[in-house]
Motif scaffolding. Structure first.
Motif, mmCIF file in Angstrom:
data_model
loop_
_atom_site.group_PDB
_atom_site.id
_atom_site.type_symbol
_atom_site.label_atom_id
_atom_site.label_comp_id
_atom_site.label_asym_id
_atom_site.label_seq_id
_atom_site.Cartn_x
_atom_site.Cartn_y
_atom_site.Cartn_z
ATOM 1 N N ARG A 99 0.002 23.843 0.770
ATOM 2 C CA ARG A 99 0.467 22.783 1.663
ATOM 3 C C ARG A 99 1.019 21.611 0.855
ATOM 4 N NH1 ARG A 99 -4.569 22.671 6.038
ATOM 5 N NH2 ARG A 99 -3.930 24.538 7.222
ATOM 6 N N GLU A 110 1.604 36.851 6.408
ATOM 7 C CA GLU A 110 1.837 35.416 6.429
ATOM 8 C C GLU A 110 0.566 34.704 6.856
ATOM 9 O OE1 GLU A 110 4.747 32.553 8.920
ATOM 10 O OE2 GLU A 110 5.783 34.035 7.650
ATOM 11 N N PHE A 111 0.265 33.605 6.165
ATOM 12 C CA PHE A 111 -0.883 32.773 6.537
ATOM 13 C C PHE A 111 -0.478 31.318 6.344
ATOM 14 C CE2 PHE A 111 -4.789 30.423 5.955
ATOM 15 C CZ PHE A 111 -5.633 30.978 6.909
ATOM 16 N N ASP A 112 -0.664 30.517 7.394
ATOM 17 C CA ASP A 112 -0.337 29.091 7.343
ATOM 18 C C ASP A 112 1.122 28.863 6.931
ATOM 19 O OD1 ASP A 112 -1.213 26.387 7.728
ATOM 20 O OD2 ASP A 112 -1.227 26.125 5.563
ATOM 21 N N GLU A 158 -12.463 24.235 10.628
ATOM 22 C CA GLU A 158 -12.399 23.017 11.438
ATOM 23 C C GLU A 158 -13.736 22.671 12.093
ATOM 24 O OE1 GLU A 158 -10.451 26.428 13.799
ATOM 25 O OE2 GLU A 158 -10.399 25.637 11.748
ATOM 26 N N VAL A 161 -4.961 27.350 0.195
ATOM 27 C CA VAL A 161 -4.243 26.898 1.397
ATOM 28 C C VAL A 161 -3.816 25.439 1.226
ATOM 29 C CG1 VAL A 161 -4.458 26.403 3.867
ATOM 30 C CG2 VAL A 161 -5.356 28.547 2.930
ATOM 31 N N ASP A 162 -4.747 24.581 0.803
ATOM 32 C CA ASP A 162 -4.422 23.160 0.623
ATOM 33 C C ASP A 162 -3.406 22.958 -0.491
ATOM 34 O OD1 ASP A 162 -6.034 22.239 2.671
ATOM 35 O OD2 ASP A 162 -7.783 21.942 1.387
ATOM 36 N N ARG A 177 -9.681 28.424 0.431
ATOM 37 C CA ARG A 177 -9.357 27.156 1.091
ATOM 38 C C ARG A 177 -8.555 26.264 0.154
ATOM 39 N NH1 ARG A 177 -14.705 24.901 2.571
ATOM 40 N NH2 ARG A 177 -13.509 22.988 2.421
#
Length: 370
Positions: A34, A55-57, A260, A30-31, A27
């Motif tokens: 971003r 591919e992810f996000d 989420e 991912v952040d 996680r």
């Protein structure tokens, strides 16, 4: 021209590429990606794998057929990444040991916590000569990147005592929580049930075995107690075994939820367990629990002592079955203490607001990736 940043990790997808290994570090990745994209970087990730690209996000993740390890380092993976990322401007090493033996000129090394405190590390490292070789390689790993970032003070303290010549490279950027997303419910869910949540991976270093035994003891003793185990195992077999165990117990439930949905999972809990035995940083799960106003019972591992003050917003324990049982019982019997600890935890979590994390990382990235 858009600048390109390459990130090296060990696993995000399973090496065969068919399953995401989604825990706190994943996680965080991912952040982090971003944030880099928001800062205008084109980001791609490399990891161990069978020469695939997924591919992810919106981020390309490449599997490199390089899985050989030596002295708890990954020289084969490091060299394969070095070659594949030649066209990129900047590099990031998601685990410190991945920066051995070569790094690019403008690079950052990241520590998610001490991982050599698990009980089997000495056994797998072997003789004293092997331990010295591991430390020598770690010294090279620290020497290469321009900046070293740690999510906890435990890592920095260890290396400042062991390899003090790198003290000026370290930046402390603890883990984070979105305090607007993770927040207490306005309505009190108090009823005749006390829900105890274990929101972790189902692996021994996270205290799962001790927690399962504590659940067996406490559900028999207290009809009001429920145990909720929410997290993934490393494979389908482990998750199946966990489900079979929970079905045989009274008021024990096993499931996992996408990120989420996690705010609701924390909000429905009364007590949260983070009983890590080792390999821990400043746990995202602990911070999220605190932000939701829940008391936390945590193991004395890694950076948990950076965020949990014993007796104030939770308990720091040696995660044995007996210590878990007695700490849980104390909070079960005293709802006012649960409430006070939860309120204090919420106040502490505000200091780890994700906005501060974004700002701190942006400063480091701007400094190194000029």
């Amino acid at each position: 021209m858009t600048k390109k940043a390459a990130l090296l990790t060990t696993n995000f997808f399973h090496p065969k590429g068919e399953r995401i290994i989604m825990g706190g570090a994943e996680r965080y990745q991912v952040d982090f990606c971003r944030l880099l994209r928001e800062m205008g970087f084109n980001v791609e990730v490399w990891q161990m794998g069978d020469n695939w690209t997924k591919e992810f996000d919106g981020i390309k993740i490449h599997g490199l057929s390089a899985n050989k390890t030596e002295y708890h380092t990954f020289p084969e993976l490091n060299m394969a990444f070095y070659e594949n990322a030649m066209s990129f401007d900047y590099t990031l090493y998601f685990i410190l040991s991945l920066a051995y033996p070569l790094v690019r000129e403008k690079s950052i090394g990241l520590s998610h916590g001490v991982y050599w405190d698990w009980p089997g590390f000495d056994t797998t490292t072997g003789k004293q000569e092997s331990k010295q070789e591991w430390l020598r390689r770690m010294e090279i790993s620290l020497a290469g990147p321009q900046k070293l970032v740690s999510v906890d003070t435990n890592t920095i303290n260890y290396f400042n005592a062991t390899l003090p010549s790198f003290c000026n490279k370290w930046e402390y950027i603890p883990n984070y929580v979105d305090i607007d997303l993770f927040c207490p419910l306005e309505e009190d869910l108090t009823n005749d049930k006390i829900r105890i949540l274990f929101p972790r991976r189902m692996v021994p270093v996270r205290g799962i075995n001790e927690t399962m035994r504590a659940a067996e003891i406490l559900t028999k003793k207290y009809p009001s107690i429920e145990f909720h185990f929410c997290g993934r195992g490393h494979d389908d077999t482990l998750e199946m075994l966990m489900s079979q165990w929970a079905e045989k117990q009274e008021r024990c439930y096993y499931y996992w939820k996408p990120f989420e949905m996690m705010p609701k999972i924390y909000q429905m809990a009364d007590i949260v367990l983070i009983p890590s035995r080792s390999t821990e940083g400043t746990s995202l799960a602990a911070l999220e629990s605190m932000a939701c106003g829940k008391p936390v019972i945590a193991g004395m591992a890694g950076g948990l002592s950076d965020i949990v003050i014993d007796g104030y917003n939770g308990y720091l324990i040696k995660p044995s079955v007996q210590n878990l049982v007695s700490s849980i019982e104390e909070l079960v019997k005293d709802p006012n203490k649960r409430r006070r600890m939860g309120e204090r935890g919420r106040e502490i979590a505000a200091s780890f607001n994700k906005k501060r994390w974004d700002e701190r990382w942006a400063n480091v990235i701007t400094e190194v990736f000029r």
